[in-house]
Design a protein around this motif. Structure first.
Motif, short mmCIF file in Angstrom:
data_model
loop_
_atom_site.label_atom_id
_atom_site.label_comp_id
_atom_site.label_asym_id
_atom_site.label_seq_id
_atom_site.Cartn_x
_atom_site.Cartn_y
_atom_site.Cartn_z
N GLU A 74 0.86 -1.18 0.00
CA GLU A 74 0.00 0.00 0.00
C GLU A 74 0.90 1.24 0.00
OE1 GLU A 74 -3.33 0.25 -0.17
OE2 GLU A 74 -3.48 -1.93 -0.32
N PRO A 75 0.48 2.33 -0.63
CA PRO A 75 1.30 3.54 -0.63
C PRO A 75 1.49 4.10 0.78
CG PRO A 75 -0.64 3.81 -2.03
CD PRO A 75 -0.73 2.47 -1.40
N ILE A 76 2.67 4.60 1.05
CA ILE A 76 2.95 5.21 2.36
C ILE A 76 2.28 6.56 2.44
CG2 ILE A 76 4.78 6.15 3.83
CD1 ILE A 76 6.63 3.99 2.61
N LEU A 77 2.39 7.34 1.35
CA LEU A 77 1.81 8.68 1.31
C LEU A 77 0.96 8.78 0.06
CD1 LEU A 77 1.76 11.65 2.32
CD2 LEU A 77 3.75 12.03 0.87
N GLU A 78 -0.30 9.09 0.21
CA GLU A 78 -1.22 9.21 -0.93
C GLU A 78 -1.33 10.68 -1.31
OE1 GLU A 78 -3.48 7.51 -3.78
OE2 GLU A 78 -2.67 6.36 -2.12
N PRO A 79 -0.95 11.06 -2.55
CA PRO A 79 -1.08 12.46 -2.97
C PRO A 79 -2.53 12.92 -2.94
CG PRO A 79 0.28 11.23 -4.52
CD PRO A 79 -0.33 10.24 -3.58
N ALA A 80 -2.71 14.22 -2.81
CA ALA A 80 -4.05 14.79 -2.67
C ALA A 80 -4.91 14.57 -3.91
CB ALA A 80 -3.95 16.28 -2.37
N SER A 81 -4.29 14.57 -5.10
CA SER A 81 -5.07 14.36 -6.32
C SER A 81 -4.20 13.68 -7.37
CB SER A 81 -5.59 15.70 -6.86
OG SER A 81 -4.50 16.48 -7.32
N GLY A 82 -4.84 13.25 -8.44
CA GLY A 82 -4.11 12.61 -9.53
C GLY A 82 -3.16 13.55 -10.23
N GLU A 83 -3.51 14.84 -10.28
CA GLU A 83 -2.64 15.82 -10.91
C GLU A 83 -1.33 15.96 -10.15
OE1 GLU A 83 -5.81 16.50 -10.10
OE2 GLU A 83 -6.80 16.64 -12.06
N ILE A 84 -1.42 15.98 -8.84
CA ILE A 84 -0.20 16.09 -8.02
C ILE A 84 0.64 14.84 -8.16
CG2 ILE A 84 0.66 16.29 -5.66
CD1 ILE A 84 -1.72 18.09 -5.09
N GLU A 85 -0.02 13.69 -8.24
CA GLU A 85 0.70 12.44 -8.44
C GLU A 85 1.45 12.44 -9.78
OE1 GLU A 85 -0.22 7.63 -8.39
OE2 GLU A 85 -1.83 9.07 -8.08
N SER A 86 0.79 12.94 -10.82
CA SER A 86 1.43 13.03 -12.13
C SER A 86 2.59 14.01 -12.10
CB SER A 86 0.42 13.48 -13.19
OG SER A 86 -0.58 12.52 -13.34
N LEU A 87 2.40 15.13 -11.40
CA LEU A 87 3.47 16.12 -11.29
C LEU A 87 4.68 15.54 -10.57
CD1 LEU A 87 4.44 19.08 -11.60
CD2 LEU A 87 3.44 19.50 -9.36
N LEU A 88 4.44 14.81 -9.49
CA LEU A 88 5.55 14.19 -8.75
C LEU A 88 6.27 13.15 -9.61
CD1 LEU A 88 3.94 13.78 -5.22
CD2 LEU A 88 5.70 15.41 -5.92
N PHE A 89 5.51 12.40 -10.40
CA PHE A 89 6.12 11.41 -11.30
C PHE A 89 6.98 12.10 -12.36
CE2 PHE A 89 6.04 8.76 -15.11
CZ PHE A 89 6.63 7.61 -14.61
N ALA A 90 6.47 13.19 -12.93
CA ALA A 90 7.23 13.94 -13.93
C ALA A 90 8.48 14.56 -13.33
CB ALA A 90 6.35 15.01 -14.56
N LEU A 91 8.37 15.05 -12.10
CA LEU A 91 9.54 15.61 -11.41
C LEU A 91 10.59 14.53 -11.17
CD1 LEU A 91 8.28 18.13 -8.76
CD2 LEU A 91 10.36 18.35 -10.07
N GLN A 92 10.15 13.36 -10.76
CA GLN A 92 11.06 12.25 -10.53
C GLN A 92 11.76 11.86 -11.83
OE1 GLN A 92 9.05 8.74 -9.17
NE2 GLN A 92 10.90 7.53 -9.08
N ALA A 93 11.02 11.81 -12.92
CA ALA A 93 11.61 11.48 -14.22
C ALA A 93 12.60 12.54 -14.66
CB ALA A 93 10.51 11.31 -15.27
N ALA A 94 12.27 13.81 -14.44
CA ALA A 94 13.16 14.90 -14.83
C ALA A 94 14.46 14.87 -14.01
CB ALA A 94 12.46 16.24 -14.67
N LEU A 95 14.33 14.64 -12.72
CA LEU A 95 15.53 14.57 -11.87
C LEU A 95 16.41 13.38 -12.25
CD1 LEU A 95 14.10 15.51 -8.37
CD2 LEU A 95 15.71 16.82 -9.74
N GLY A 96 15.77 12.25 -12.52
CA GLY A 96 16.53 11.07 -12.92
C GLY A 96 17.26 11.27 -14.24
N SER A 97 16.58 11.86 -15.21
CA SER A 97 17.24 12.10 -16.49
C SER A 97 18.33 13.16 -16.35
CB SER A 97 16.22 12.52 -17.55
OG SER A 97 15.64 13.76 -17.22
N GLY A 98 18.12 14.13 -15.45
CA GLY A 98 19.17 15.12 -15.21
C GLY A 98 20.42 14.49 -14.64
N VAL A 99 20.26 13.57 -13.71
CA VAL A 99 21.42 12.89 -13.12
C VAL A 99 22.14 12.05 -14.17
CG1 VAL A 99 22.09 11.09 -11.46
CG2 VAL A 99 20.53 12.90 -10.77
N VAL A 100 21.36 11.30 -14.97
CA VAL A 100 21.97 10.47 -16.01
C VAL A 100 22.70 11.32 -17.03
CG1 VAL A 100 21.43 8.92 -17.93
CG2 VAL A 100 20.39 8.53 -15.70
N CYS A 101 22.07 12.40 -17.48
CA CYS A 101 22.72 13.28 -18.48
C CYS A 101 23.95 13.96 -17.90
CB CYS A 101 21.73 14.30 -18.99
SG CYS A 101 20.42 13.57 -19.99
#
Length: 93
Positions: free
Chosen positions: A53-80
């Protein structure tokens, strides 16, 4: 054009690109493939219980999508950054 002015303009453009869809599509539901898969699993097997089960549930689907996009951007930044750091180093040797 000075470097800091160019960087500031780029940062503002990125923020606009991130916020504009959320502002224009206020009632839209930004869902991902994992939500669709969960619906299908429960449709096929109503007695299914998730292992985790998720430890922390985001307030809405939009925030969840934003957090996922931020995670992807940070990961690609580190790789690049690592690729950019190691490539000239390899050429120097």
């Amino acid at each position: 054009m000075k470097l800091w002015v160019k960087n500031t303009i780029l940062i503002v453009l990125v923020v606009i690109l991130a916020v504009l869809p959320l502002w224009l599509c206020r009632d839209a539901e930004f869902g991902g493939a994992d939500g669709e898969a969960e619906d299908i699993i429960f449709e096929l097997d109503p007695d299914y219980t998730p292992i985790f089960e998720p430890i922390l549930e985001p307030a809405s689907g939009e925030i969840e999508s934003l957090l996922f996009a931020l995670q992807a951007a940070l990961g690609s930044g580190v790789v690049c950054y690592c690729i950019g750091y190691l490539t000239p180093r390899k050429k120097a040797q």
